[in-house]
Scaffold this motif. Structure first.
Motif, PDB file in Angstrom:
ATOM      1  N   ASN A 453       0.873  -1.165   0.000  1.00  0.00           N
ATOM      2  CA  ASN A 453       0.000   0.000   0.000  1.00  0.00           C
ATOM      3  C   ASN A 453       0.908   1.213   0.000  1.00  0.00           C
ATOM      4  OD1 ASN A 453      -1.869   1.985   0.255  1.00  0.00           O
ATOM      5  ND2 ASN A 453      -2.646   1.352   2.242  1.00  0.00           N
ATOM      6  N   THR A 454       1.115   1.803  -1.168  1.00  0.00           N
ATOM      7  CA  THR A 454       2.150   2.822  -1.299  1.00  0.00           C
ATOM      8  C   THR A 454       1.595   4.236  -1.245  1.00  0.00           C
ATOM      9  OG1 THR A 454       1.985   2.681  -3.711  1.00  0.00           O
ATOM     10  CG2 THR A 454       3.602   1.270  -2.633  1.00  0.00           C
ATOM     11  N   PHE A 455       0.440   4.420  -0.639  1.00  0.00           N
ATOM     12  CA  PHE A 455      -0.085   5.774  -0.457  1.00  0.00           C
ATOM     13  C   PHE A 455       0.610   6.460   0.719  1.00  0.00           C
ATOM     14  CE2 PHE A 455      -3.292   4.351  -3.288  1.00  0.00           C
ATOM     15  CZ  PHE A 455      -3.954   5.471  -3.775  1.00  0.00           C
ATOM     16  N   THR A 456       0.843   7.755   0.577  1.00  0.00           N
ATOM     17  CA  THR A 456       1.357   8.584   1.659  1.00  0.00           C
ATOM     18  C   THR A 456       0.199   9.367   2.268  1.00  0.00           C
ATOM     19  OG1 THR A 456       3.536   8.859   0.667  1.00  0.00           O
ATOM     20  CG2 THR A 456       2.848  10.531   2.249  1.00  0.00           C
ATOM     21  N   THR A 457       0.083   9.322   3.582  1.00  0.00           N
ATOM     22  CA  THR A 457      -0.926  10.124   4.276  1.00  0.00           C
ATOM     23  C   THR A 457      -0.273  11.415   4.758  1.00  0.00           C
ATOM     24  OG1 THR A 457      -2.154   8.172   4.997  1.00  0.00           O
ATOM     25  CG2 THR A 457      -2.541  10.207   6.212  1.00  0.00           C
ATOM     26  N   THR A 458      -0.827  12.532   4.322  1.00  0.00           N
ATOM     27  CA  THR A 458      -0.328  13.848   4.727  1.00  0.00           C
ATOM     28  C   THR A 458      -1.402  14.544   5.555  1.00  0.00           C
ATOM     29  OG1 THR A 458       1.013  14.025   2.723  1.00  0.00           O
ATOM     30  CG2 THR A 458       0.551  16.060   3.942  1.00  0.00           C
ATOM     31  N   THR A 459      -1.027  15.062   6.717  1.00  0.00           N
ATOM     32  CA  THR A 459      -1.961  15.748   7.591  1.00  0.00           C
ATOM     33  C   THR A 459      -1.374  17.095   8.000  1.00  0.00           C
ATOM     34  OG1 THR A 459      -2.792  13.649   8.455  1.00  0.00           O
ATOM     35  CG2 THR A 459      -3.257  15.606   9.755  1.00  0.00           C
ATOM     36  N   PHE A 460      -2.178  18.152   7.915  1.00  0.00           N
ATOM     37  CA  PHE A 460      -1.739  19.461   8.394  1.00  0.00           C
ATOM     38  C   PHE A 460      -2.950  20.199   8.966  1.00  0.00           C
ATOM     39  CE2 PHE A 460      -2.477  19.808   3.809  1.00  0.00           C
ATOM     40  CZ  PHE A 460      -3.378  20.867   3.721  1.00  0.00           C
ATOM     41  N   THR A 461      -2.696  21.227   9.742  1.00  0.00           N
ATOM     42  CA  THR A 461      -3.780  22.012  10.357  1.00  0.00           C
ATOM     43  C   THR A 461      -3.886  23.367   9.666  1.00  0.00           C
ATOM     44  OG1 THR A 461      -2.308  22.919  12.045  1.00  0.00           O
ATOM     45  CG2 THR A 461      -3.484  20.880  12.585  1.00  0.00           C
ATOM     46  N   PHE A 462      -5.082  23.939   9.738  1.00  0.00           N
ATOM     47  CA  PHE A 462      -5.289  25.287   9.225  1.00  0.00           C
ATOM     48  C   PHE A 462      -6.382  25.961  10.037  1.00  0.00           C
ATOM     49  CE2 PHE A 462      -8.463  22.833   6.990  1.00  0.00           C
ATOM     50  CZ  PHE A 462      -9.564  23.679   6.911  1.00  0.00           C
ATOM     51  N   LYS A 463      -6.302  27.268  10.111  1.00  0.00           N
ATOM     52  CA  LYS A 463      -7.316  28.063  10.789  1.00  0.00           C
ATOM     53  C   LYS A 463      -8.181  28.745   9.742  1.00  0.00           C
ATOM     54  CE  LYS A 463      -7.928  31.678  14.288  1.00  0.00           C
ATOM     55  NZ  LYS A 463      -7.221  32.601  15.217  1.00  0.00           N
ATOM     56  N   ALA A 464      -9.468  28.453   9.756  1.00  0.00           N
ATOM     57  CA  ALA A 464     -10.379  29.026   8.772  1.00  0.00           C
ATOM     58  C   ALA A 464     -10.528  30.526   9.000  1.00  0.00           C
ATOM     59  CB  ALA A 464     -11.741  28.340   8.852  1.00  0.00           C
ATOM     60  N   THR A 465     -10.449  31.301   7.919  1.00  0.00           N
ATOM     61  CA  THR A 465     -10.601  32.755   8.021  1.00  0.00           C
ATOM     62  C   THR A 465     -11.942  33.229   7.480  1.00  0.00           C
ATOM     63  OG1 THR A 465      -9.488  33.067   5.892  1.00  0.00           O
ATOM     64  CG2 THR A 465      -8.114  33.104   7.879  1.00  0.00           C
ATOM     65  N   SER A 466     -12.745  32.322   6.938  1.00  0.00           N
ATOM     66  CA  SER A 466     -14.103  32.652   6.493  1.00  0.00           C
ATOM     67  C   SER A 466     -14.994  31.460   6.785  1.00  0.00           C
ATOM     68  CB  SER A 466     -14.124  33.005   5.005  1.00  0.00           C
ATOM     69  OG  SER A 466     -13.882  31.854   4.217  1.00  0.00           O
ATOM     70  N   ASN A 467     -16.244  31.542   6.397  1.00  0.00           N
ATOM     71  CA  ASN A 467     -17.179  30.465   6.696  1.00  0.00           C
ATOM     72  C   ASN A 467     -17.257  29.411   5.596  1.00  0.00           C
ATOM     73  OD1 ASN A 467     -17.901  31.444   9.226  1.00  0.00           O
ATOM     74  ND2 ASN A 467     -19.477  32.791   8.377  1.00  0.00           N
ATOM     75  N   ILE A 468     -16.393  29.519   4.605  1.00  0.00           N
ATOM     76  CA  ILE A 468     -16.239  28.462   3.610  1.00  0.00           C
ATOM     77  C   ILE A 468     -14.755  28.239   3.367  1.00  0.00           C
ATOM     78  CG2 ILE A 468     -18.416  29.008   2.418  1.00  0.00           C
ATOM     79  CD1 ILE A 468     -16.568  30.133   0.122  1.00  0.00           C
ATOM     80  N   VAL A 469     -14.426  27.040   2.957  1.00  0.00           N
ATOM     81  CA  VAL A 469     -13.105  26.767   2.391  1.00  0.00           C
ATOM     82  C   VAL A 469     -13.323  25.999   1.093  1.00  0.00           C
ATOM     83  CG1 VAL A 469     -11.876  26.725   4.595  1.00  0.00           C
ATOM     84  CG2 VAL A 469     -12.793  24.588   3.666  1.00  0.00           C
ATOM     85  N   VAL A 470     -12.356  26.118   0.202  1.00  0.00           N
ATOM     86  CA  VAL A 470     -12.354  25.340  -1.036  1.00  0.00           C
ATOM     87  C   VAL A 470     -11.133  24.440  -1.012  1.00  0.00           C
ATOM     88  CG1 VAL A 470     -12.261  25.383  -3.542  1.00  0.00           C
ATOM     89  CG2 VAL A 470     -13.514  27.173  -2.313  1.00  0.00           C
ATOM     90  N   ILE A 471     -11.369  23.138  -1.036  1.00  0.00           N
ATOM     91  CA  ILE A 471     -10.273  22.179  -1.181  1.00  0.00           C
ATOM     92  C   ILE A 471      -9.877  22.170  -2.649  1.00  0.00           C
ATOM     93  CG2 ILE A 471      -9.540  19.792  -0.908  1.00  0.00           C
ATOM     94  CD1 ILE A 471     -11.802  19.469   1.154  1.00  0.00           C
ATOM     95  N   TYR A 472      -8.639  22.523  -2.929  1.00  0.00           N
ATOM     96  CA  TYR A 472      -8.201  22.696  -4.310  1.00  0.00           C
ATOM     97  C   TYR A 472      -6.858  21.985  -4.477  1.00  0.00           C
ATOM     98  CZ  TYR A 472      -7.811  25.217  -8.788  1.00  0.00           C
ATOM     99  OH  TYR A 472      -7.738  25.545 -10.112  1.00  0.00           O
TER     100      TYR A 472
END
Length: 497
Positions: A453-472
């Motif tokens: 299973n050669t997938f890499t799991t990447t995890t990071f944190t972010f602080k939302a600055t508005s009431n929506i985010v776009v995963i891009y």
């Protein structure tokens, strides 16, 4: 008269005897001896069948017994990359789990028969260490579908592989005993064929003393601390900002947004003191709802696999095909539809395409799941998610490439952009970007093997600055099927949910 008759009769007998000898002699010399045929002369397809059982002495060892007709040779595939040519092998797995075993037999006439079955070897054991009355368990188990800890004092804890990982605290728990008695702790594991195996050990030598512990609930700069200590008669709090408290469960307001090391010191009736320190992130807003990522595992709408990637298209289709209900209105169309950005990509790259759908996803219990993929420099992952401004979220994503050096860029945008021109310049410090991560995708030449299973799991944190985010997300070097990127298990994790 009688004498003559008898003499004539005897002469006839001798004549017949010599004639018979002559016939026998002719038969033996004229024909070969008959030999019965051997082998499968009628080309009847042989069958193969085998049974499996777990060794009574070792739950990682499986006993295989073949019941095959006309088998001249055997080939066992144990599902972990190992094979055997024995007729009835006993095989010990290195790692517990769920494996599909296949037996192929070849008859004396070269006819082949195949049978398969699933086995679930499991290893169950644990170690533990204790400090006073706090016991920390080290789970050595391999191949668990689920497990139950029974600490012997009436308290239990459960863990399930479908919902949890081995990094979760319930897999390797700590438990605080309230008395210094001898307790029998039992770990009961259920394997992937729903068979249970248990191991018990005595917990003894506990020393009853104070055990400081606390939880905290952050809302902006104000934090509610809740005492969870044992055998404490006094409490002393050091909030890490120069202030203290002797309350049992204080409410404290910090001076600024930061992460503070908060220490609780408790003392028991004998005057013994112990301390516990935890890092407390201060300044984030307490969320009131869970952020929902649509089809982050890429497992929805598999009846038509093109619909499988529709949740990540910036112009989703009007309908999708449900496996049960058939064609239905798309649940994504009303949530986002960025035709302006789609047109920009069309002009900049000469085409625009939604991400592709793939059966080459990450592995769950040894089986591949579905994924989405980027196989053209114009493909993007795009999804709008409702969040709450000020909340600190965790983002996680699994990625893998078909070739080395093919990176995936992940943007957490705070609005719906119409071009990429702004984010192309210093994306980590762009006002449109709440978070940016350039992932070096995992690459392995043996990626097609079921044991890899050669997938890499990447995890990071972010602080939302508005009431929506776009995963891009994009992979500009993934330009064709020889270097495409597979993406799976995308999620935004909300604290407290």
């Amino acid at each position: 008269m009688n004498y003559k008759k008898n003499k004539k009769f005897n002469s006839s007998i001798f004549a017949l005897f010599f004639v018979f000898l002559g016939l026998v002699s002719c038969y033996d010399n004229g024909y070969e001896e008959f030999v019965p045929p051997t082998g499968n002369v009628n080309d009847i397809q042989p069958s193969t069948l085998f049974t499996t059982s777990t060794s009574a002495d070792d739950t990682m060892s499986i006993v295989f017994r073949s019941y095959s007709t006309d088998a001249a040779s055997y080939l066992w595939d144990f599902g972990d990359g190992t094979t055997s040519s024995e007729a009835n092998p006993d095989y010990k797995y290195t790692n517990g789990g769920e494996y599909k075993v296949k037996l192929t037999t070849t008859s004396s006439d070269g006819l082949i028969a195949v049978d398969s079955a699933t086995v679930a070897p499991v290893f169950v054991d644990f170690n533990f260490t204790s400090i006073d009355s706090k016991v920390t368990f080290e789970n050595l188990t391999s191949g668990a579908k689920s497990l139950v800890w029974n600490f012997g004092d009436g308290e239990t804890l459960t863990w399930d592989s479908e919902e949890d990982t081995e990094l979760d605290s319930d897999f390797n728990p700590s438990h605080i005993y309230k008395t210094a008695d001898i307790f029998e702790a039992t770990l009961t594991v259920t394997n992937f064929l729903d068979a249970e195996v248990s191991v018990s050990k005595n917990i003894e030598g506990l020393v009853l003393s104070t055990v400081p512990d606390f939880t905290f609930d952050v809302n902006g700069l104000t934090v509610q601390f809740t005492d969870a200590s044992l055998l404490a008669t006094t409490h002393s709090w050091d909030f890490g900002d120069g202030t203290t408290s002797t309350e049992v469960s204080p409410l404290h307001t910090f001076p600024a947004e930061a992460t503070y090391d908060v220490t609780l010191t408790t003392t028991n009736e004998a005057g013994v003191s112990k301390s516990e320190t935890k890092a407390v992130p201060v300044g984030a807003v307490k969320p009131t709802f869970k952020a929902i990522v649509q089809n982050g595992t890429a497992d929805d709408f598999q009846g038509v696999t093109g619909d499988n990637a529709d949740a990540w298209d910036m112009t989703p289709g009007k309908t999708v095909v449900d496996d049960v209900a058939g064609e239905i209105d798309s649940p994504y169309r009303a949530l986002w539809n960025n035709t302006a950005l789609n047109a920009y990509i069309d002009g900049a790259f000469g085409t625009n395409e939604q991400p592709g759908s793939s059966s080459d996803g990450s592995y769950v219990n040894g089986e591949k799941t579905r994924a989405v993929k980027l196989s053209n420099d114009s493909r993007r992952l795009y999804q709008l998610v409702e969040v709450e401004a000020g909340v600190v979220y965790s983002f996680t994503i699994d990625t893998r490439s078909e070739a080395e050096g093919i990176n995936t860029e992940v943007f957490i945008l705070n609005n719906e952009i119409t071009t990429e021109e702004d984010i192309n310049t210093d994306p980590a410090n762009n006002s449109n970007v709440d978070a940016y991560f350039d992932i070096t995708n995992d690459f392995n030449s043996s990626k097609g093997s079921s044991s890899e299973n050669t997938f890499t799991t990447t995890t990071f944190t972010f602080k939302a600055t508005s009431n929506i985010v776009v995963i891009y997300a994009r992979a500009l070097k993934a330009v064709d099927s020889s270097n495409e990127v597979f993406i799976d298990n995308i999620d935004i994790i909300t604290p407290g949910f």
